[in-house]
Design an enzyme around this catalytic site. Structure first.
Site, PDB file in Angstrom:
ATOM      1  N   CYS A 215      10.344 -32.504  -3.163  1.00  0.00           N
ATOM      2  CA  CYS A 215       9.178 -32.447  -4.040  1.00  0.00           C
ATOM      3  C   CYS A 215       8.870 -33.850  -4.568  1.00  0.00           C
ATOM      4  CB  CYS A 215       9.443 -31.492  -5.202  1.00  0.00           C
ATOM      5  SG  CYS A 215       8.010 -31.319  -6.303  1.00  0.00           S
TER       6      CYS A 215
ATOM      7  N   ASP B 214       7.991 -34.551  -7.480  1.00  0.00           N
ATOM      8  CA  ASP B 214       8.341 -34.605  -8.905  1.00  0.00           C
ATOM      9  C   ASP B 214       9.204 -35.836  -9.224  1.00  0.00           C
ATOM     10  OD1 ASP B 214       9.723 -34.039 -11.443  1.00  0.00           O
ATOM     11  OD2 ASP B 214       8.882 -32.026 -11.253  1.00  0.00           O
TER      12      ASP B 214
ATOM     13  N   ARG C  37      11.253 -36.325 -11.412  1.00  0.00           N
ATOM     14  CA  ARG C  37      12.620 -36.043 -11.884  1.00  0.00           C
ATOM     15  C   ARG C  37      13.581 -35.761 -10.736  1.00  0.00           C
ATOM     16  NH1 ARG C  37      10.787 -31.167 -15.552  1.00  0.00           N
ATOM     17  NH2 ARG C  37       9.613 -30.885 -13.612  1.00  0.00           N
TER      18      ARG C  37
ATOM     19  N   HIS D 290      13.504 -27.667  -6.329  1.00  0.00           N
ATOM     20  CA  HIS D 290      14.215 -27.915  -7.589  1.00  0.00           C
ATOM     21  C   HIS D 290      13.796 -26.915  -8.650  1.00  0.00           C
ATOM     22  CE1 HIS D 290      10.787 -29.790  -9.771  1.00  0.00           C
ATOM     23  NE2 HIS D 290      10.385 -30.027  -8.543  1.00  0.00           N
TER      24      HIS D 290
ATOM     25  N   CYS E 219      10.096 -26.187 -10.803  1.00  0.00           N
ATOM     26  CA  CYS E 219       9.111 -26.984 -10.048  1.00  0.00           C
ATOM     27  C   CYS E 219       7.693 -26.626 -10.518  1.00  0.00           C
ATOM     28  CB  CYS E 219       9.272 -26.684  -8.554  1.00  0.00           C
ATOM     29  SG  CYS E 219       8.097 -27.563  -7.525  1.00  0.00           S
TER      30      CYS E 219
HETATM   31 ZN    ZN Z   1       8.481 -29.745  -7.831  1.00  0.00          ZN
END
Ligand code: ZN
Length: 209
Positions: free
Chosen positions: A42, A44, A46, A98, A101
């Protein structure tokens, strides 16, 4: 500190630290890359693949998008996978979702995000949600539903990869084939877990390590 100052200064600090630790680091990387895995994750912020795998540049070949979707009809995605298994000879492909998400959370909702491309991109996660409606509804709260849909989405991407011609061809004639690893990252703990594994070549699901 403004953006340019920050990004360039941080880069210089990182590069000098690397050279201090290992003077030949960048010269070696300039010659070639020998990544040990393709990481499909992803976007993202993080979930930074190299950091959470404690990997250096050159160790992971990475493709990221919102909610780690394998879109084999999109040249950007298909070509990254083809290059990884044919040109780089990579034998391990990770699809990593994750917890919590944002993309999967949005796909859990009935309403659209009103972001045209995001909504189009998330259609297939909504289909996975609908196929597993009963199981998801039985879970105790929204976070457990999102985290379970994260797992189901990862498995669905592994299924897609298992039938991808470029991977099947690259796995032909190799001893162990190519292993697809379905993983989930618990961002509240910093830990990865393997939830599914599939060997292309022998074409079978295997028990995750
Ligand atoms: Zn995500």
């Amino acid at each position: 500190m403004d953006f340019n100052k920050r990004i360039l200064l941080e880069n210089q600090a990182w590069a000098s630290r690397k050279v201090e630790e290992d003077p030949g680091f960048f010269e070696r990387l300039a010659i070639k890359q020998v990544p040990y895995a393709l990481w499909i994750g992803c976007a993202d912020s993080r979930v930074p693949a190299e950091l959470l795998c404690n990997a250096d540049p050159g160790e992971l070949f990475i493709f990221r998008n919102v909610a780690n979707i394998v879109s084999l009809d999109q040249p950007g995605c298909a070509s990254a996978i083809e290059y990884a298994v044919h040109a780089l000879g990579i034998k391990h492909i990770v699809v990593c979702g994750h917890h919590l998400c944002g993309g999967v959370k949005a796909a859990m909702e009935e309403e659209k995000t009103n972001l045209f491309h995001v909504d189009n991109h998330l259609v297939e996660i909504k289909e996975t949600r609908d196929k597993n409606k009963k199981e998801l509804e039985e879970l105790p709260d929204d976070n457990s539903r999102v985290n379970r849909l994260v797992e189901l989405n990862v498995i669905s991407q592994i299924e897609k990869l298992s039938g991808f011609e470029a991977i099947k061809q690259a796995a032909t004639g190799t001893e162990r084939g190519i292993r697809l690893h379905g993983m989930v990252y618990a961002l509240e703990e910093g830990l990865l877990r393997e939830i599914a594994a599939y060997d292309v070549g022998p074409d079978r699901w295997v028990t995750p390590d």
